[in-house]
Design a protein around this motif. Structure first.
Motif, mmCIF file in Angstrom:
data_model
loop_
_atom_site.group_PDB
_atom_site.id
_atom_site.type_symbol
_atom_site.label_atom_id
_atom_site.label_comp_id
_atom_site.label_asym_id
_atom_site.label_seq_id
_atom_site.Cartn_x
_atom_site.Cartn_y
_atom_site.Cartn_z
ATOM 1 N N SER A 166 -17.554 -19.658 -4.429
ATOM 2 C CA SER A 166 -16.817 -20.747 -5.061
ATOM 3 C C SER A 166 -17.375 -22.085 -4.587
ATOM 4 O O SER A 166 -18.062 -22.170 -3.564
ATOM 5 C CB SER A 166 -15.335 -20.654 -4.715
ATOM 6 N N ASN A 216 -10.703 -27.121 -9.494
ATOM 7 C CA ASN A 216 -9.667 -26.101 -9.664
ATOM 8 C C ASN A 216 -8.767 -26.425 -10.845
ATOM 9 O O ASN A 216 -8.417 -25.538 -11.642
ATOM 10 C CB ASN A 216 -8.839 -25.973 -8.381
ATOM 11 N N ALA A 249 -10.773 -25.580 -13.911
ATOM 12 C CA ALA A 249 -10.960 -24.144 -14.132
ATOM 13 C C ALA A 249 -9.699 -23.477 -14.666
ATOM 14 O O ALA A 249 -9.772 -22.524 -15.453
ATOM 15 C CB ALA A 249 -11.392 -23.477 -12.826
ATOM 16 N N HIS A 250 -8.544 -23.952 -14.244
ATOM 17 C CA HIS A 250 -7.265 -23.339 -14.636
ATOM 18 C C HIS A 250 -6.587 -24.088 -15.775
ATOM 19 O O HIS A 250 -5.397 -23.868 -16.036
ATOM 20 C CB HIS A 250 -6.338 -23.261 -13.425
ATOM 21 N N GLU A 251 -7.348 -24.956 -16.456
ATOM 22 C CA GLU A 251 -6.804 -25.739 -17.569
ATOM 23 C C GLU A 251 -5.554 -26.504 -17.152
ATOM 24 O O GLU A 251 -4.638 -26.722 -17.956
ATOM 25 C CB GLU A 251 -6.488 -24.832 -18.767
ATOM 26 N N ASP A 252 -5.515 -26.907 -15.892
ATOM 27 C CA ASP A 252 -4.371 -27.641 -15.366
ATOM 28 C C ASP A 252 -4.667 -29.144 -15.407
ATOM 29 O O ASP A 252 -4.624 -29.845 -14.396
ATOM 30 C CB ASP A 252 -4.072 -27.181 -13.929
ATOM 31 N N GLY A 269 -3.964 -31.312 -12.124
ATOM 32 C CA GLY A 269 -3.007 -30.626 -11.257
ATOM 33 C C GLY A 269 -1.738 -31.442 -11.081
ATOM 34 O O GLY A 269 -1.105 -31.399 -10.022
#
Length: 681
Positions: free
Chosen positions: A355, A385, A388-391, A404
């Motif tokens: 990562s 992050n 990557a998490h569509e946040d 986030g």
């Protein structure tokens, strides 16, 4: 925000007065020098106003000054401490102070290399003034401590600090001024001495061809200019190979020159040191990196698409997604690949599929490696992050990007991606420099070039024939070259580029030159045509220009591929062949009239080669078209044989068959050059 420093020291603890000088004597720490020894007396890297603003922002000299002021404030706190506390804390604080001064001086030295246009010249002097004031502040603080907290010495510390802070504020303001009222600067003209029209149109992937084509117009002057601007990286004894030239030009054009030059400098030194220590291991690491060129090219094209999407977006929500896509592609692609190479050079392993957080930690653990620290600074895992998490989303109510759930400046995300990309590109330039400067240490493995390397060879071949290419795409065994519109004047150069490209990559079955203007058909030549042209040209590449006779079979093949009837193809070849014979005879007419035997030999030799080219073209056609071309080729060859014993002046009225053929078949039908047909009408 400036760090506040008191006007006067005020009350000072007696123990501190005696402890501070003792600490300095014990550590044997000297004051920072009064002058910056590495400061450039003459800036030598020309940059545009936009590039210069990025230099100021990336240098962040005011931020480095604040670090010095913070260290001074921490040391100042010890004036009321006990001798024991002073002895315990002052040594580390002094080291921190020296480190901050060295850091600012180093960056100021980098900044001093760049030469902005006259509108920004005063800002460059301010950067030098800030570095001098910063060193003066540290020197006077040492004097203050050596004298047991001297009030007079402290007044000098504060004087230098205030001067540095004021200069820093001016630089911060200057970095934000965009000079929108001034005309745009041509970065190509400013940095290279070349016009944007010669290099800008087209993709970066194909820039090698355009660069070489433009460079050939004034190679000595351009070489001198580039060497002057890169003298901190290369010396005059180093040959400018095509690859090195391409890397240095890309470095000169970087939109983030400070970080790109820094990365190139660090990468050059790192790779050079490892080449000298472990050449085979170093070469194997770099070879594995080069083998990933297809992934690098794919990532590059993706990043360009994301940047274009950002620039085209009409709404902030669309801009936000494009910026996040670009940030992800740069970090997961360029940064991670570069980090793996650096860590492998250092003998460290990066786990497969690691990562970004792991990569950052591995880089940060290499305390003594500036390049590792530099790369680690590009990684913001909380941003990655959220991506990557569509946040993430654009908040239209508060006009901000939420990552986030945390408000984030959209411009900051885009800027971070561009900065990281420039650092990784700078690393590539540094590797090329190290290889160019240490050729004797390079171990080349078995030659098995990937398709990207072959594409670069094709582009180099085109550039060396002075033919610009806008883009290159591969579809199986077909290569498509996007080119400027073909004209009567450039048709021969296009064919020359195709022949050279076919030599560079013999595996290609079909070549397609796609013109810029819509509606213009592509010029397509298959392997049959290139092989026929190369057979005619092969004996002459090193002796003379094999064009135009080698172009005749290429055109016969291209006409067929364009769907033209064989009779039309033969008529075009006959017209061009006859035109060249007549043109050569007319060009040499004054010398022939004077009885110049050399002119006679030249005309006969050229005509024989035209005959050979027409014969080769005939083999690619069928039926009556073939017979017409063969007959004309035989007539030309017969005339050449008959006239070898003639006197020079007798050739003035010879080659009459070429005159008749030209009158009959002109103008030539060239389906790719619409202007020719229009002008003929």
């Amino acid at each position: 925000m400036d760090v506040p420093l008191p006007d006067q020291l005020g009350a000072v603890e007696r123990e501190s007065c005696s402890a501070a000088p003792a600490v300095i004597r014990k550590l044997n720490l000297s004051r920072p020098p009064a002058h910056i020894t590495g400061q450039q007396s003459v800036a030598f890297i020309p940059v545009t106003r936009a590039q210069w603003k990025s230099v100021l922002r990336d240098a962040d000299l005011p931020g480095l000054q604040r670090e010095t002021d913070e260290a001074v404030a921490e040391i100042l706190r010890l004036r009321t401490a006990s001798g024991r506390i002073v002895g315990k804390e002052l040594p580390e604080l002094l080291r921190r102070l020296r480190a901050s001064v060295v850091a600012l001086g180093t960056v100021a030295e980098e900044v001093s290399r760049f030469r902005p246009s006259r509108t920004s010249a005063a800002e460059q002097r301010l950067a030098t003034d800030l570095a001098q004031a910063n060193r003066g502040e540290a020197r006077e603080l040492f004097a203050c401590l050596e004298q047991g907290w001297s009030e007079f010495a402290w007044s000098e510390v504060r004087r230098h600090a205030l001067a540095a802070q004021a200069t820093g504020r001016t630089l911060e303001a200057a970095a934000k001024v965009d000079h929108a009222s001034l005309p745009d600067e041509d970065v190509y003209q400013r940095t290279l001495g070349m016009s944007a029209e010669q290099l800008r149109p087209g993709s970066g992937v194909a820039s090698r061809a355009r660069l070489l084509a433009a460079w050939a117009q004034a190679p000595r002057a351009l070489d001198r200019r580039l060497r002057r601007s890169m003298r901190h990286l290369v010396d005059d004894s180093l040959p400018l190979t095509v690859k090195l030239l391409h890397h240095l030009v890309a470095l000169a054009l970087s939109d983030r020159p400070l970080v790109a030059h820094r990365a190139a400098f660090l990468a050059r030194d790192l790779v050079t040191s490892h080449l000298k220590a472990e050449p085979e291991l170093t070469c194997s690491v770099i070879a594995r990196h080069v083998a990933r060129e297809p992934e690098m090219l794919s990532s590059h094209r993706g990043q360009i698409a994301y940047r274009d999407a950002y620039n085209r977006a009409a709404h902030q929500e669309e801009k936000a997604r494009a910026a996040m896509d670009l940030h992800r592609a740069v970090l997961e692609g360029d940064v991670k690949r570069t980090a793996v190479v650096v860590m492998e050079l250092l003998g460290r392993a990066v786990p497969q599929g690691a990562s970004l957080s792991t990569v950052r930690d591995l880089l940060a653990a290499e305390d003594g490696e500036s390049l590792c620290k530099f790369l680690a600074s590009t990684i913001r895992t909380e941003w990655r992050n959220a991506n990557a998490h569509e946040d993430f989303r654009w908040d239209p109510v508060n006009s901000t990007l939420l990552l986030g759930g945390q408000p984030t400046d959209l411009d900051q995300v885009l800027d971070a991606a561009i900065r990281a990309r420039a650092i990784c590109h700078g690393f590539e330039h540094g590797v090329a420099l190290a290889y160019a400067q240490n050729v004797a240490l390079i171990t080349w493995g078995p030659e098995d070039p990937n398709y990207v390397s072959r594409d670069l060879s094709i582009l180099q071949a085109a550039g060396e024939t002075r033919y610009p290419v806008l883009d290159i795409r591969r579809h199986g065994s077909l290569v498509r070259l996007d080119v400027p519109d073909i004209s009567v004047e450039t048709l021969r150069e296009a064919c020359r580029a195709l022949l050279r490209a076919a030599l560079a990559d013999p595996s290609i079955e079909r070549w397609e030159l796609r013109q810029t203007s819509p509606g213009r058909p592509p010029l397509c030549v298959d392997r049959t045509g290139t092989h026929a042209g190369l057979r005619v040209a092969e004996p002459f590449w090193e002796l003379a220009d094999p064009l135009p006779f080698a172009v005749l079979p290429l055109l016969a093949n291209a006409m067929t591929n364009a769907g033209e009837p064989a009779e039309t193809a033969a008529s075009t070849v006959l017209c061009l062949a006859a035109a060249h014979v007549v043109g050569e005879r007319d060009r040499l007419l004054p010398a022939l009239a004077q009885g110049d035997s050399a002119a006679k030999d030249e005309l006969i030799s050229t005509t024989k080669l035209i005959s050979d080219g027409a014969k080769a073209a005939a083999q690619l056609l069928e039926g009556p078209a073939r017979r017409k071309l063969l007959a004309f080729a035989q007539v030309l060859a017969g005339d050449c044989h008959r006239l070898r014993s003639a006197r020079a002046f007798e050739l003035i009225h010879e080659f009459a068959p070429a005159d008749r053929v030209l009158r009959r078949h002109a103008p030539a039908r060239l389906p790719w050059v619409t202007a020719l047909d229009e002008s003929a009408g």
